[in-house]
Scaffold this active site. Structure first.
Site, mmCIF file in Angstrom:
data_model
loop_
_atom_site.group_PDB
_atom_site.id
_atom_site.type_symbol
_atom_site.label_atom_id
_atom_site.label_comp_id
_atom_site.label_asym_id
_atom_site.label_seq_id
_atom_site.Cartn_x
_atom_site.Cartn_y
_atom_site.Cartn_z
ATOM 1 N N LYS B 76 0.840 -1.203 0.032
ATOM 2 C CA LYS B 76 0.063 -0.057 -0.083
ATOM 3 C C LYS B 76 0.873 1.186 -0.146
ATOM 4 C CE LYS B 76 -4.020 1.940 2.872
ATOM 5 N NZ LYS B 76 -4.659 1.539 3.806
ATOM 6 N N SER B 171 -9.591 1.384 3.582
ATOM 7 C CA SER B 171 -8.782 2.465 2.563
ATOM 8 C C SER B 171 -7.833 1.470 2.001
ATOM 9 C CB SER B 171 -8.110 3.586 3.137
ATOM 10 O OG SER B 171 -7.118 2.940 4.224
ATOM 11 N N SER B 195 -9.669 -0.599 7.562
ATOM 12 C CA SER B 195 -9.015 -0.488 6.290
ATOM 13 C C SER B 195 -8.222 -1.693 5.623
ATOM 14 C CB SER B 195 -7.946 0.695 6.370
ATOM 15 O OG SER B 195 -8.515 1.723 6.572
#
EC number: 6.3.5.7
Lengths: 448, 549
Positions: B76, B171, B195
């Site tokens: 990420k 997210s 997330s």
């Protein structure tokens, strides 16, 4: 990540200042925006600092006589660990500000004193004592000019019996001397303002060296809300003592307060006391020896190599040696005269191989030309004291013969007359005779 | 090959059935084909090929580093990667190239993993849709799956094929999509309020959140320091366990990690659940919960019961306060963590000036160095830069957080929220102390929403809705995992969440692995994307013991 050495330094300093070491202390973030604060916050210990409630003793001279000193104490409110910010350098010429971030994040120890001091000198003395303590502990070299020790002074005035007045913070002080000056000038300014019906603003002021007074600083504006928040990345700092140390704890991971306490080096106050006991010197001399960087070491090295009495050594070191240093604005470690050289000189003096006047001459020569030993200088300049007792007797005899009037004065009981005779003999022997020996011979000859 | 599990591919590499370079190239090619998903912000092609080459050399010498050697992974974009741009999907960090690797990234690389790229997210990991980043939203691969498409054909629609694409959740949506679309075998996400688990549920993959303190956060650009953890996304529970074994353990650079080192472990296979006690928190039966999810939840509970486990209702009485409490604490920490982004140190400066890469340099902040035309003062410059560099969501949270941290509000908001947080954490402690081994809850309220519908409400509203089952876990620092269960009526993945005791991550995964085997979640069929139309998995997973209607 917490730096272990910083924590140890904090504990040592706290112990040296008689503080209570908090076995648990916490870290917080203090937020404000400024170019020299890259993270937008500073990590500090606002809620629960590492050490609290200590004291710092310092001695101020009372009156003109250096021998009259009294001990005062200033309370230590707390000692906290925090981060340094970067450094702002203002370039007025190009109206820009340069930021040096190299020191940002470095660990600092903030020592907060209570408002127990009442004039510039007290503050300067207290700060000097603090410097000595820090230097003895090895936690800081505490050189103000180099920014190793930074001092901000909070100054307020009030009538006796009334509560403390509004305070101003004075920054930008780079020596103890200027600290005293700044404080005194700020006290004066505040009194002047109040007596003229004006108010004191709670502001930050900087000391202007040229003008010798404080000026408001432009940067800080009003009261800031720092939005304190616990630092989430640093768990509470737990310290242990021998009692509370968990068994099998990894010594790398824990700090034992008792262990540190046992290993504290000798503090300045202890050193002074020891010097007085060990060498029989006076308190004010003890102070003086500690007041100059390296002087104590120099003194101790001389003592090691000489048979002369400590009082003699003290006198030579503090008066003559220090005098020469100050005259030429040198530090102890820049002295052209080594402890060995001085020790040798004092030995010569002690053996009465030379007179004290001669010794001073030798010292001067030592200072000027390196590489020569005192013995060399003595023989070069023919400064040896007369060792020939008979020759001395003859000299005395000759002088007595040549000045019958003076001899009469002595016999009549004039105490100063003998000095004249001594002086004459000295002259006759080209100052190579020890005045004490001369006196002794003359007295013997003059006694009925 | 791409559809295999990590363990299977690793074995294949060892046996020489495929080389790391071939594997890497396949993944790179698939990334290109699936570019429209917008799962990757940066594809580190050169780096990956180089890493694959080195891995190949090792395999040739018979000296592979372990199970992760040569395995394509994605990270990420809020983890610092040395020499590779790290943006957090924000304009504020566009062009920022960190000089170091996050600890978890370094650990993966030390094991020989091959870094495919940095995945997309909500800006600074704030959001539950992966829709609010500076590089655009991430599309859920299931939008293009056969399963979803077939179901949609039943509904009349006049719009174009692609306008109804679905969100991935967030997210860590990019990571979830990257794993779901077979472009890598594992991806790192982050989990602050759900997330990792949320997008995992929406994308039909496993999303694992370790116990707080088990895995180092050093190098993870912080959102909420006291709740963030690195998350692991994989296609099966066993894979997640392998990755966890490589990542867990003390990091001297992160003072919030546990002291002990952790050794890699092999997840044992659970066969007998009769000694387990599964807790069903009654407060999690939210009215907004979709009927389908509720039904799957219920069936899962029954499954455990039918296999001999004890399934009981438990209570977490402070659940209803957790969202509010989370918002206060989260925004406060965010306000603090974002204070460092002034647009000077991490690049956002005047384009003509040399971008500033590191903090420890002499910085000339003379009144000409900034991108906006404001010449007044540092503060004005900061304000302008921060306005430009941050999106609405981030700015909103910063303002809220600063409000809560003001002296006059601190006691009433921040301190209170901390107290409530402790109550919430204690709820879990009480329940686990009463003999419950894991809790079973939904992960999300419903399946993935179409983007157009999702954006009808703002980020804050959506986050508050979507985090409902996941964020109490972050407040309590517990481990949790979302396991895909079955497809909804619309052909979309639904996941369920298991919550375990603190630092009992292994046990949690053990139970999750058993469950996963029972439900046999179907493989996503993205046939048109594969080379030669070859099937993604050798084994056609038919519904045998499944929870499909």
């Amino acid at each position: 990540v917490l730096n272990r050495r910083c924590v140890e330094a904090a504990v040592m300093t706290g112990l040296a200042l008689n503080c209570r070491i908090n076995k648990k202390s916490l870290f917080d973030r203090k937020h404000y925006f400024y170019a020299d604060l890259p993270a937008g916050y500073q990590i500090t210990q606002q809620r629960l600092p590492i050490a609290v409630n200590g004291s710092l003793a310092y001695s101020v001279c009372v009156g003109k006589k250096p021998s009259r000193v009294i001990t005062k104490t200033v309370r230590i409110k707390q000692i906290q660990l925090e981060q340094d910010s970067g450094k702002s350098l203002h370039d007025e010429l190009r109206s820009q500000t340069l930021i040096d971030l190299n020191r940002a994040g470095v660990g600092l120890l903030e020592v907060v004193l209570e408002p127990d001091m009442s004039c510039g000198e007290e503050a300067a003395t207290a700060v000097r004592e603090l410097q000595l303590i820090l230097q003895a502990l090895g936690t800081s070299r505490a050189n103000m000019a180099e920014g190793q020790l930074r001092v901000d002074a909070n100054v307020s005035v009030h009538h006796p019996g009334e509560p403390l007045g509004v305070r101003t913070e004075v920054k930008n002080l780079n020596s103890a001397k200027f600290l005293a000056k700044a404080i005194d000038s700020e006290i004066e300014r505040q009194i002047h303002e109040l007596e003229n019906g004006r108010e004191i603003l709670n502001e930050t002021r900087s000391f202007d060296y040229k003008l010798g007074c404080t000026m408001p600083m432009r940067d800080k504006e009003g009261k800031q809300d720092y939005r304190f928040m616990p630092e989430p990345n640093l768990p509470p700092l737990l310290l242990y003592d021998t009692e509370s140390l968990p068994p099998g704890a990894d010594p790398q991971q824990v700090i034992n307060i008792d262990w540190i306490r046992e290993r504290l080096p000798e503090l300045p106050s202890e050193t002074r006391e020891r010097l007085i006991q060990q060498y029989g010197i006076l308190p004010e001399h003890s102070f003086a020896l500690l007041n100059e960087v390296g002087l104590l070491e120099f003194f101790q090295n001389v003592i090691k190599e000489t048979r002369a009495e400590p009082k003699k050594v003290t006198s030579w070191v503090l008066n003559i040696f220090l005098g020469f240093l100050k005259q030429q604005n040198l530090a102890v470690n820049e002295s052209p005269v080594t402890p060995s050289a001085l020790a040798e000189l004092l030995n010569l003096l002690d053996r009465k191989a030379i007179s004290s006047t001669a010794a001073k001459q030798v010292f001067e020569e030592l200072w000027r030309s390196e590489g020569k030993t005192p013995s060399q200088i003595v023989s070069e300049k023919q400064l040896e004291l007369m060792q020939d007792q008979e020759a001395l007797e003859r000299a005395c005899h000759t002088v007595m013969e040549g000045h019958p009037q003076v001899v009469m004065d002595v016999k009549r009981g004039n105490p100063r007359a003998i000095n004249k005779l001594i002086g004459l003999v000295r002259k006759a022997t080209l100052s190579r005779a020890d005045p004490t020996a001369i006196k002794e011979i003359l007295e013997r000859k003059l006694s009925p | 090959m791409l559809g295999r599990t990590l363990r299977e591919v690793s074995a294949a590499l060892k046996q020489g059935q495929i080389t790391p370079t071939e594997l890497c190239q396949k993944c790179l090619s698939l990334i290109k084909k699936t570019k429209f998903l917008n799962a990757y912000i940066t594809v580190s092609e050169e780096v990956a090929l180089k890493q694959a080459e080195e891995s190949e050399k090792r395999y040739k010498k018979g000296r592979s580093l372990g199970d992760l050697d040569g395995i394509p992974i994605a990270v990420k974009d809020n983890f610092s990667t040395s020499g590779i741009e790290t943006t957090c999907a924000s304009n504020m960090l566009k062009g920022y190239v960190p000089p170091y690797n996050a600890t978890v990234v370094q650990k993966l690389l030390d094991q020989g993993a091959v870094l495919m790229g940095k995945t997309n997210l909500d800006e600074f990991a704030m959001g539950s849709g992966s829709t609010d980043g500076a590089f655009g939203p991430v599309k859920n691969p299931w939008s293009y799956s056969k399963q979803y498409r077939e179901k949609r054909k039943q509904k009349p629609h006049g719009e174009k094929e692609d306008s109804d694409w679905l969100i991935t959740g967030g997210s860590s949506g990019g990571s979830a999509a990257a794993v779901a679309a077979f472009t890598c075998f594992a991806a790192l996400g982050s989990d602050t309020g759900g997330s990792t688990r949320n997008p995992a549920a929406h994308c039909g993959v496993v999303g694992f959140k370790p116990s707080y303190g088990l895995v180092s956060r050093h190098g993870l650009i912080p959102l909420v320091n006291s709740m963030d953890v690195p998350g692991i996304l994989t296609r099966c529970v066993d894979d997640a366990a392998i990755v966890l074994g490589m990542l867990a353990g003390h990091d001297p650079k992160d003072s919030t990690t546990i002291q002990d080192p952790v050794k890699p472990f092999t997840l044992p296979t659970l066969t007998d659940v009769s000694k387990l006690c599964i807790g069903i928190p009654k407060e999690y039966l939210a009215p907004e919960l979709s009927g389908e999810v509720r039904s799957f939840w219920s069936k899962a509970a029954n499954l455990f019961e039918s296999e001999g486990a004890k399934v009981i209702e438990v209570s977490l009485p402070h659940t209803s306060y957790s969202i509010v409490c989370y918002h206060v604490l989260c925004t406060s920490e965010v306000a603090s963590n974002m204070a460092r982004f002034d647009g000077l140190e991490y690049v956002l400066g005047d384009k003509e000036e040399e971008p500033l890469r590191t903090v420890s340099q002499n910085v000339n902040i003379g009144q000409k160095c900034h991108r906006c035309d404001i010449n007044v003062s540092t503060e004005a410059m900061y304000a302008a830069t921060r306005r430009e560099g941050f999106n609405d969501v981030v700015r909103g949270r910063i303002l809220a957080g600063n409000f809560f941290l003001l002296k006059e509000n601190y006691e009433n908001y921040f301190i209170k929220a901390q107290k409530v947080r402790r109550l919430i954490a204690n709820d879990f402690v009480k329940v686990f102390n009463s003999g419950v081994d894991v809790l079973l809850t939904p992960t999300t309220l419903r399946g993935a929403a179409p983007y157009l519908e999702f954006i009808k409400e703002d980020n804050r509203t959506r986050s508050a809705e979507d985090d409902i089952f996941t964020q109490a876990v972050n407040m309590a620092g517990l481990p949790a995992v979302s396991v895909p269960v079955a497809l909804s009526n619309l052909g979309l993945p639904i996941g369920l969440q298991f919550i375990g005791r603190a630092f009992c991550d292994q046990q949690l995964l053990k139970i999750a692995k058993w469950f996963e085997k029972q439900v046999q979640f179907p493989v996503i069929q993205l046939q048109e994307l594969m080379d030669d139309g070859s099937s993604i998995s050798e084994i056609e997973k038919l519904a045998s013991v499944s929870l499909k209607h």
